[in-house]
Scaffold this motif. Structure first.
Motif, PDB file in Angstrom:
ATOM      1  N   LEU A  13      58.148   9.557  75.025  1.00 13.09           N
ATOM      2  CA  LEU A  13      58.257  10.877  74.419  1.00 13.09           C
ATOM      3  C   LEU A  13      57.026  11.728  74.706  1.00 13.09           C
ATOM      4  O   LEU A  13      57.135  12.919  74.998  1.00 13.09           O
ATOM      5  N   GLU A  14      55.860  11.113  74.596  1.00 13.66           N
ATOM      6  CA  GLU A  14      54.616  11.847  74.812  1.00 13.66           C
ATOM      7  C   GLU A  14      54.580  12.469  76.205  1.00 13.66           C
ATOM      8  O   GLU A  14      54.243  13.638  76.368  1.00 13.66           O
ATOM      9  N   THR A  15      54.936  11.697  77.204  1.00 11.11           N
ATOM     10  CA  THR A  15      54.904  12.195  78.580  1.00 11.11           C
ATOM     11  C   THR A  15      55.845  13.384  78.742  1.00 11.11           C
ATOM     12  O   THR A  15      55.467  14.419  79.301  1.00 11.11           O
ATOM     13  N   PHE A  16      57.067  13.259  78.258  1.00 13.86           N
ATOM     14  CA  PHE A  16      58.033  14.339  78.391  1.00 13.86           C
ATOM     15  C   PHE A  16      57.597  15.578  77.610  1.00 13.86           C
ATOM     16  O   PHE A  16      57.683  16.699  78.113  1.00 13.86           O
ATOM     17  N   ILE A  17      57.138  15.384  76.403  1.00 15.04           N
ATOM     18  CA  ILE A  17      56.718  16.532  75.588  1.00 15.04           C
ATOM     19  C   ILE A  17      55.520  17.235  76.217  1.00 15.04           C
ATOM     20  O   ILE A  17      55.486  18.471  76.314  1.00 15.04           O
ATOM     21  N   LEU A  18      54.541  16.466  76.677  1.00 16.13           N
ATOM     22  CA  LEU A  18      53.379  17.088  77.319  1.00 16.13           C
ATOM     23  C   LEU A  18      53.767  17.812  78.601  1.00 16.13           C
ATOM     24  O   LEU A  18      53.287  18.915  78.866  1.00 16.13           O
ATOM     25  N   LEU A  19      54.638  17.209  79.392  1.00 14.50           N
ATOM     26  CA  LEU A  19      55.110  17.860  80.613  1.00 14.50           C
ATOM     27  C   LEU A  19      55.748  19.202  80.284  1.00 14.50           C
ATOM     28  O   LEU A  19      55.431  20.225  80.889  1.00 14.50           O
ATOM     29  N   THR A  20      56.630  19.201  79.311  1.00 12.26           N
ATOM     30  CA  THR A  20      57.352  20.419  78.943  1.00 12.26           C
ATOM     31  C   THR A  20      56.415  21.476  78.366  1.00 12.26           C
ATOM     32  O   THR A  20      56.403  22.623  78.812  1.00 12.26           O
TER      33      THR A  20
END
Length: 195
Positions: A13-20
């Protein structure tokens, strides 16, 4: 924002949220700097051809709109997010005038088209676009030619590797630009590509 979950789930989740959040915040921030430099003149996002992938183009155009741009040349962003589509497109009367010789061919031919074809049909919302050369000089000369032809309502759009610094410089030089189209330097946030 705090995410509480088992480590592997939280990391996904962290990776996706930070990417977005990072990408779109980056583009919105860059767009806002450019919009402020334009001193009230509309700025259009023109970066789809230079974005990192289709999603980068669509989400970047939306982020640019959130950051203050008046619209985008990305018609898919208009369809998906209702960001106004604008630019040099077949349904807009915006003529690119610097393909051969801006002042001897492009602008005179645009004037002819506007006066002979559009104005008789009652169309008065049109513009020329400058995408190369000395935009400050060309915009001043083009404005003079358009005004002398009675086309004082014709807008001048400038594009070509613009950013907040170049826009500020153009305005300091007295450029007669009504709208700025900003592409790769906004959609990639060239000056600071990491948020």
């Amino acid at each position: 924002m705090t995410i509480k979950a088992p480590a592997i789930e939280a990391q996904i989740l962290e990776t996706f949220i930070l990417l977005t959040l990072n990408h779109q915040s980056l583009i919105a921030t860059k767009a806002n700097r450019i919009v402020r430099a334009a001193q009230g003149r509309p700025v259009l996002e023109f970066g789809s051809r230079r974005a990192q992938g289709a999603d980068g183009a669509v989400k970047g155009a939306r982020a640019a709109y959130i950051g203050g741009c008046a619209g985008t040349a990305c018609t898919l962003t208009d369809e998906l997010y209702q960001v106004p589509a604008s630019g040099t497109m077949p349904h807009n009367a915006v003529l690119l005038v610097d393909t051969y010789n801006t002042l001897k061919s492009g602008v005179p031919n645009a004037i002819r088209v506007f006066k002979e074809m559009l104005v008789p049909q009652g169309i008065t919302n049109f513009a020329i676009r400058l995408d190369s050369g000395d935009i400050s000089y060309l915009s001043k000369q083009a404005r003079k030619m358009l005004d002398e032809a009675g086309l004082t309502n014709c807008k001048i759009v400038a594009s070509n590797a613009l950013d907040e610094h170049l826009i500020r410089d153009l305005l300091m030089q007295g450029a007669k630009v009504d709208v700025f189209g900003v592409g790769e330097r906004m959609i990639t946030s060239k000056s600071a590509p990491v948020f």
